[in-house]
Design an enzyme around this catalytic site. Sequence first.
Site, mmCIF file in Angstrom:
data_model
loop_
_atom_site.group_PDB
_atom_site.id
_atom_site.type_symbol
_atom_site.label_atom_id
_atom_site.label_comp_id
_atom_site.label_asym_id
_atom_site.label_seq_id
_atom_site.Cartn_x
_atom_site.Cartn_y
_atom_site.Cartn_z
ATOM 1 N N ASN A 140 0.684 -1.192 -0.140
ATOM 2 C CA ASN A 140 -0.087 0.089 0.110
ATOM 3 C C ASN A 140 0.843 1.447 -0.107
ATOM 4 O O ASN A 140 0.379 2.305 -0.309
ATOM 5 C CB ASN A 140 -0.955 0.026 1.293
ATOM 6 C CG ASN A 140 -0.207 -0.150 2.432
ATOM 7 O OD1 ASN A 140 0.455 -1.272 2.645
ATOM 8 N ND2 ASN A 140 -0.434 0.722 3.464
ATOM 9 N N GLN A 168 -5.052 -3.791 -1.910
ATOM 10 C CA GLN A 168 -4.459 -2.888 -2.459
ATOM 11 C C GLN A 168 -4.234 -2.889 -4.122
ATOM 12 O O GLN A 168 -4.302 -2.082 -4.826
ATOM 13 C CB GLN A 168 -2.974 -2.291 -2.192
ATOM 14 C CG GLN A 168 -2.617 -0.763 -2.542
ATOM 15 C CD GLN A 168 -3.428 0.251 -1.889
ATOM 16 O OE1 GLN A 168 -4.139 0.862 -2.629
ATOM 17 N NE2 GLN A 168 -3.587 0.141 -0.451
ATOM 18 N N THR A 226 -26.442 -8.912 10.435
ATOM 19 C CA THR A 226 -27.134 -8.532 9.264
ATOM 20 C C THR A 226 -26.441 -7.978 8.404
ATOM 21 O O THR A 226 -25.628 -7.015 8.440
ATOM 22 C CB THR A 226 -28.419 -7.560 9.764
ATOM 23 O OG1 THR A 226 -29.075 -8.290 10.798
ATOM 24 C CG2 THR A 226 -29.251 -7.137 8.613
ATOM 25 N N CYS A 310 -3.946 4.496 7.896
ATOM 26 C CA CYS A 310 -4.811 3.704 8.741
ATOM 27 C C CYS A 310 -4.541 4.037 10.215
ATOM 28 O O CYS A 310 -4.449 3.142 11.094
ATOM 29 C CB CYS A 310 -4.607 2.303 8.543
ATOM 30 S SG CYS A 310 -5.189 2.095 6.786
#
Length: 376
Positions: A140, A168, A226, A310
Site C-alpha cells: 500500500n 491494494q 445482518t 490507517c
Amino acid sequence: MIEPVYLDYNATAPLCPEALAAMTAALAVTGNASSPHGFGRRARRLVEDAREQVASFVGARPEQLVFTGGGTEANNQALRAHGRPRVLVSAGEHASVLQAVPEVVRVPLRRDGVVSLAKLASLLAGDTAPAIVSLQLANNETGVIQPVAEAAALAREFGALVHCDAVQAAGKIPVDFALLGVDLMSLSAHKLGGPQGIGALVVADDVALQPFLLGGGQERGRRAGTENVAAIAGFGAAAAVVRQTLAHLEARRDAFEVELRGLAPSAVIFGAEAPRLPNTTCLALPGLTSESQLMALDLAGIAVSSGSACSSGKVAPSHVLGAMGASTEEAKAALRISTGWASGDSDYARFLEAWRPLAQRFPVTGSAVAKGAVTA
C-alpha cells in the site's frame, strides 16, 4: 478558489457513479436479507448479485466469498480463524496483518521491497508446526508487487496455508484467486471505487475457517450479523465496472517520475527496480520531512499521503521502508502519490507545481539511497 487535486487513491478511491447509484437504489429496498418473505428476498437478491460480481472480478466462485466489514476484518479473520499455531508474514504487510495475532514470524524484505523467498523457505523448513503464510499482492505504500504465486507454491511444499491481502492490488492489476494458488484472499471495496466499510474474504473450498463473529448464521455461518445490503450492492457495482488494470496510468506515472528526476536529483523513489502498481510513487527527499510537505501541499489543494492512512492521521516513519533498508531520515521524508479511475491528465503537473518550491528551498546532495530505490 484553488481546485483541489486528489492523489491519495491508495488510502481510498472516490466513490464511482455506478456504486453510488447501486447504493441509492438499495437504500430504498426494505427488508432483512435473512428474512424469508418477499421483502427479505429482494434484499437477498441484491446481496447475491453483488456476490457474483465481486467473485467474478477476482476469478472466484460466489460461494467462496464471505462479505466482511472491510479489508482489516478480512485479514483478521484469515489469520485468526484457521487454527494453525504458526503465522509467517512479510515484514512489509499492512498493520492489520502484522497485528492480527500476538506473535508472527516476519519474513524480511529485499532492498527493492520484494519478500525474500529464500528466507521464507528457510523459515518454513525450520519448524514443522502447522503454519499459514500471509503475503500481500501489492504494498500500500510503495506499490511493490509481491511474487504471491511463487510463494504459494513454495508454502505448499511444506503443507502451509497461504493468505493473500489483495486489498491494494484489486482494481489496479489483474487479480485471479485460482491462478494465485492461495487459500484465502482479502478484498476491500473502497480501494477500487466502492464504499467504505465493506470488504470480502475469499475462501478456498478445502479450507475449514472458523466463524469470526458469532450470533447468527449469515454468510454460510462464517460471519454473523445482518448484511449491509447497500454497501454490498455498491461493492458489486464497483467491481463490475472497475478496469482490471490501470495500465494507462503507468505511462503517466513514469513520465512524472522522469520530471521528478530533473527537478530533484537527490530524491529517492522506493521500489523503482521492482514491479509496482501502475498508479503509485513513493518518494523521499531526505531532510524535507513528510509533515512539512503534507502541510504545504494541503494548503496548495493537493491531497497526498506520507504512507499508510490507517493510523488516525498520524505521521510516523514507515515500517515498510525500514524493512527495505531505508534510513530514518529517508523514512521521515517519505511521500506517497497515488492516482486512480478519476485522475486527470493535469494532476501530476499540479503536484509538481506545488512541490517544486519545496524541493528548490531544500537542496540535498549525497543522500544515502537504499538499494532497490533510485535517485529521482
